[in-house]
Each structure stands twice: as structure tokens, then as C-alpha cells.
Write an enzyme that holds these catalytic residues in place. Structure first.
Site, PDB file in Angstrom:
ATOM      1  N   LYS B  77       0.846  -1.203   0.000  1.00  0.00           N
ATOM      2  CA  LYS B  77       0.000   0.000   0.000  1.00  0.00           C
ATOM      3  C   LYS B  77       0.880   1.251   0.000  1.00  0.00           C
ATOM      4  CE  LYS B  77      -3.989   1.647   2.728  1.00  0.00           C
ATOM      5  NZ  LYS B  77      -4.845   1.322   3.903  1.00  0.00           N
ATOM      6  N   SER B 152      -9.536   0.726   2.762  1.00  0.00           N
ATOM      7  CA  SER B 152      -8.740   1.606   1.926  1.00  0.00           C
ATOM      8  C   SER B 152      -7.583   0.915   1.214  1.00  0.00           C
ATOM      9  CB  SER B 152      -8.178   2.746   2.774  1.00  0.00           C
ATOM     10  OG  SER B 152      -7.312   2.242   3.777  1.00  0.00           O
ATOM     11  N   SER B 176      -9.847  -1.616   6.727  1.00  0.00           N
ATOM     12  CA  SER B 176      -9.188  -1.362   5.445  1.00  0.00           C
ATOM     13  C   SER B 176      -8.332  -2.496   4.905  1.00  0.00           C
ATOM     14  CB  SER B 176      -8.341  -0.090   5.546  1.00  0.00           C
ATOM     15  OG  SER B 176      -9.169   1.032   5.609  1.00  0.00           O
TER      16      SER B 176
END
Lengths: 65, 467
Positions: B77, B152, B176
């Protein structure tokens, strides 16, 4: 119940959300002990953890590191 | 690459059936072929990855193995600091975040031999469960374009599901890791608070942030966790607890474990397909020899709301500068969520922190006296259409965001380990996700149960049709 309004009189969703949060706290805080403090969260995790010694005695440890 | 897992690829590299360079080239070729439409990556470090693969290949040829991930291509990420690469955190600013050293979790994976392909797409500032991003493109659900990939850690979910990378790191403040894992049909673990160091990762809420692995199988997630978990002097909240051998624990059968399905909150308002798949999972655990039951949990809405207050207040404090100086750069829903946080009073924030401590203690005492594990859905419905959930004003979208993460957020507040894994498919062909939740620091039992469930089902073997 009508939605809380901003200074211009228009509905203010953010104000409504913050008011909702305050209401949550007001309901939940009533019986909080005087000695309750944020650091007791970490203590709660440690107290609730399993006994690793018991686990080690019944399972082999792998060696990725 | 779509058939490999981390474990099988690492074994094949050891057996010299495939080289680190070949594995990296194959992933990069898939990225080049598919990511124009999937939008999983923000930064592809093709040259760097190939150079590192060549070095790993030389070491392998000389019999020098760095660790269990030698030559395995991963991606992370775009909120982890990795030297030499920008960290946008999903914002318009290419280098939004910088740290003195590589993120500890990434550094540990690299020490174990992993190769980093690049940085993955995410919701702006990790504030959003849908995977939409106005600056870097909406991460597309690999099972159906135009549908939510989950957020996310959207790019992490998409990249792993599409076979662009074998595994990924994500972060989880309200779901997330687990939401994109569920939406994309892969496995994702939010470990116990403090189990994995957060050093070198963009903070969103220091009380709620967790870092964890995402991969195709529970065994791969267990392997990654075993590498990244453990104390870190750079993160004062990391736990000093010893890290068990998660892989070794996987093979212990789940017979005798007490597995409970909550009878309140977690099935309220979920789709019929989600409810049926969750009940089917409970039946599967019973066939595996677990002692199954239903359980009434202390009101989850309270811990959900308390967690939300803490996360909102902390995230708006952490990111106050961009909100104050460059609000026009933020997506409307992100701006709306941060703006609410600035209006939470110090009194309410502090009371929420105090309440969290009591709620966690009460929950552990009451619930784990009756059950070893809880199972419940991860998402309330199969991934909805992006156009449906991103329509309307910022506040409207923010309210939808809250509803989509209502099943995951309580576990951030309680700090408990929560594993998301595939548990079926909707009639539309989109994946359904299950959560398995356990005692604090008992990832071993959570993973063991997930591995056994995986062995009894076929859901994790399905692949999206992309070629």
C-alpha cells in the site's frame, strides 16, 4: 427530530453527526469508574491473551526468522 | 502467476524450478498487461524490482538464502515509506509522507527475501472503504469492473486477487485490510493492536491503526505475519510479546474449539446471500469438529461508535495541515470526514478512549469465557457498483462509508485479531467474505481455524477471469 442547522439556518449534516457522537458519549459515560483511563486498554489486551507457555508445550515453533 | 501462492512459489524458487528473475518478470508482465484497467498500482518499480531479483538470483545460485520469502514478488500500500520511492498516501501530492527509515514491516519482508514490485493504490489518506480514488484512478474489482474493490487498501486487494503480486501489506483503521480482502476474494488479517509495528507507515489514527498481510491463502498470511510481527523499538505501541510459530500452528485441527455466531448486530441488515454464507460457514466448522453456538455480544454499536469518535478525532489531528492549507485537493467525502473530526470535543474524545478500555476488558471477560472464536460477515453485501456508492454530496458518501464498514470497525476498537477470508460467491459472481475473530494476541488460533475452513471449502481456489 429535525436535523441540526448551521449558522445560515440550512441543515448541517456534520453538526448532526457531531451531536450524535456527543450523545453516544453522554449515554455511555454515566457509569465510568473514576480510575478508568486510556492506558488500561493495553492492559485489557494483555490480560485477555492466551498463555503462550501452554501453547509452546503442545505445538512446535516454526523458524521463519 | 495466477496459480502460485507465496508458499508454492517460494518452494519452487528453492527447488530451482523458477528463478527470482522469472517470477518478477512474470508479475511485471501481468502488471503491464492488466493494470491499465485494474489501477492497482500507483508506482511500479520495474527496474528496481528486476535489479533486486537479479541479486536474489545470484545469492540463490551461491546457496545463500535470505529467508522464507527469497525471490517472492510482493507490493505494498502506498502509505509505507520505502526508500527511493515516493509515498503519496493516495493523495494528489506525490510525496505526501516521508519517514527516516523504511517501514519496519516492509523491511522485515525484504530481510526475509521478498522483492518489492511497487506501491499500491489506496483510498485517499486511507479514508474510505470503496477503493475509489480521484487522483490515481478507481481500483477496479477484478471480479467485476465498475464495482467496489474495497478500501482503503484497495490496490493490495486487487493486486493479489489479479495475480499481479503474491502478497501485499495493507493497513486497517476501520476495516481497510478486511474490506478489500472480502470484496476481492482473498485473505486479509488485521492482527491484534500492537502485534505488528506501525513504524514507517502513515498514521491515520494511532489508537486504531493496524498493519497486516493480504494474500491468497491463510497459510501465506500466516507466513507473512510470522515475518513481520514482533516488538520494534521504533514503535512504542508494539507489543513485547513473543511471536508464536503461526505456520506450525496451522496444522492443528480445529476440533473442540468453541466457535460462536453473534446473534445481535452482525447479521442485521446484511444481504440474504451474506447471511446464508455466514451460516453455511458455521455449519462447516461444526463438520470440522468445532463446538458451535450462537452468542449475544455486548452491544457492538457502542464500541463501533466509540471507535469512530476516536478515529475521526485522531485522523483530523494528524492530517490537519492538508485540511487547513489545501482542502481543495481532497476528495469531498474525505474532506467531509476530516472536517467532522475537527469538531469533536476534547471531552468526548477522552471519554471515548476511557470507554474503549472498559469495553475491551468487559468484552474479553464475557465473550471469551463462552467462545474461543467468533465468526461473522466481513461485508454487508457483495461489492456494490462504484457509481452507486460515490454519487451525491460528501456527507452522503461519508454516511455510506460508515455503513459499509460497520461489521469491521468494532474489532479495531477492541484491538482483536480479525481474519477475512472468502466464504462464497453471490449470484452476481462477486465474492463474499467471512471474519474470524479471536482473543487478543491469539492470531494462531484464528489462522488455524481459517486454514481448516479453507481446507474444507473451495472458495479460495477461484480466480477472476482477466486474460
Amino acid at each position: 427530530m429535525s436535523e441540526p442547522a448551521g449558522p445560515d439556518g440550512r441543515p448541517d449534516p456534520a453538526r448532526a453527526e457531531v451531536a450524535g457522537m456527543a450523545a453516544v458519549i453522554e449515554r455511555a459515560e454515566a457509569d465510568l469508574s473514576l480510575v478508568e483511563e486510556p492506558a488500561r486498554f493495553a492492559a485489557a489486551l494483555d490480560a485477555g491473551a492466551p498463555d503462550e507457555r501452554a501453547r509452546r508445550s503442545s505445538a512446535p515453533r516454526s523458524t521463519t526468522r | 502467476m495466477t496459480d502460485w501462492t507465496i508458499a508454492s512459489l517460494a518452494a519452487a524458487i528453492r527447488a530451482r524450478r523458477i528463478s527470482p528473475v522469472e517470477a518478477t518478470q512474470e508479475c511485471l508482465a501481468r502488471v503491464a498487461r492488466l493494470d491499465g484497467r485494474l489501477r492497482a498500482f500507483i508506482t511500479v518499480d520495474a527496474d528496481g524490482a528486476l535489479a533486486r531479483a537479479r541479486a536474489l538470483e545470484v545469492e540463490a545460485a551461491a546457496g545463500r538464502w535470505r529467508g522464507p520469502l527469497h525471490g517472492v514478488p510482493l507490493a505494498h500500500k502506498d502509505l509505507f515509506h520505502i526508500g527511493g520511492l515516493p509515498t503519496s498516501c493516495g493523495t494528489k501530492t506525490a510525496e505526501y509522507f516521508f519517514a527516516e527509515r523504511d517501514a519496519t514491516a516492509v523491511a522485515r519482508l525484504i530481510e526475509a527475501g521478498a522483492n518489492t514490485l511497487g506501491k499500491l493504490n489506496m483510498a485517499e489518506l486511507a479514508l474510505g472503504p470503496f477503493g475509489d480514488n480521484a487522483h490515481h484512478g478507481d481500483a477496479q474489482n477484478p471480479w467485476r469492473a465498475g464495482h467496489v474493490s474495497g478500501g482503503s487498501s484497495s490496490g493490495s486487494g486487487v493486486a493479489v486477487a489479479a495475480g499481479l503480486a503474491l502478497g501485499a501489506l495493507g493497513t486497517d483503521t476501520g476495516g481497510s485490510i478486511r474490506l478489500p480482502a472480502a470484496c476481492c476474494g482473498i485473505v486479509g488479517l488485521k492482527p491484534t493492536y500492537g502485534r505488528v509495528s506501525r513504524a514507517g507507515a502513515m498514521p491515520l489514527s494511532w489508537a486504531m491503526d493496524h498493519i497486516g498481510p493480504m494474500a491468497r491463502t491463510v497459510a501465506d498470511v500466516a507466513l507473512m505475519l510470522e515475518v513481520i510481527a514482533g516488538p520494534d523499538p521504533a514503535d512504542a505501541t508494539s507489543s513485547a510479546r513473543e511471536v508464536p510459530g503461526y505456520l506450525a500452528e496451522l496444522e492443528r485441527p480445529p476440533a473442540g474449539l468453541r466457535v460462536a455466531l453473534p446473534e445481535n448486530y452482525y447479521l442485521d441488515g446484511v444481504s440474504a446471500e451474506v447471511a446464508a454464507a455466514t451460516r453455511d460457514a458455521l455449519a462447516a466448522f461444526e463438520r470440522l469438529g468445532a463446538r458451535v453456538a450462537s452468542i449475544r455480544l455486548p452491544d457492538p454499536q457502542v464500541i463501533h461508535d466509540v471507535s469512530s469518535i476516536i478515529a475521526r478525532a485522531e485522523s483530523s489531528a494528524v492530517h490537519s495541515r492538508v485540511l487547513r492549507e489545501r482542502p481543495h485537493e481532497l476528495q469531498p467525502a474525505v474532506r467531509a470526514r476530516l472536517a467532522v473530526g475537527t469538531r469533536i470535543s476534547a471531552h468526548d474524545y477522552l471519554q471515548a478512549l476511557r470507554l474503549r478500555a472498559r469495553l475491551a476488558r468487559d468484552f474479553n471477560d464475557e465473550v471469551f469465557a463462552e467462545a474461543d472464536l467468533l465468526i461473522l460477515p466481513a461485508i454487508p453485501e457483495p461489492a456494490p457498483a462504484l457509481a452507486d456508492v460515490t454519487a451525491g454530496e460528501g456527507e452522503t458518501i461519508a454516511a455510506r462509508m460508515g455503513r459499509f464498514s460497520r461489521l469491521t470497525r468494532p474489532w479495531n476498537g477492541l484491538g482483536l485479531p480479525a481474519l477475512a477470508l472468502p466464504c462464497g460467491f453471490a449470484a452476481s459472481g462477486l465474492p463474499l467474505g467471512l471474519q474470524i475473530v479471536g482473543r487478543p494476541f491469539d492470531e494462531a488460533t484464528v489462522l488455524r481455524a481459517g486454514h481448516a475452513y479453507e481446507g474444507a471449502t473451495e472458495w479460495h481456489r477461484r480466480r477472476p477471469s482477466l486474460d
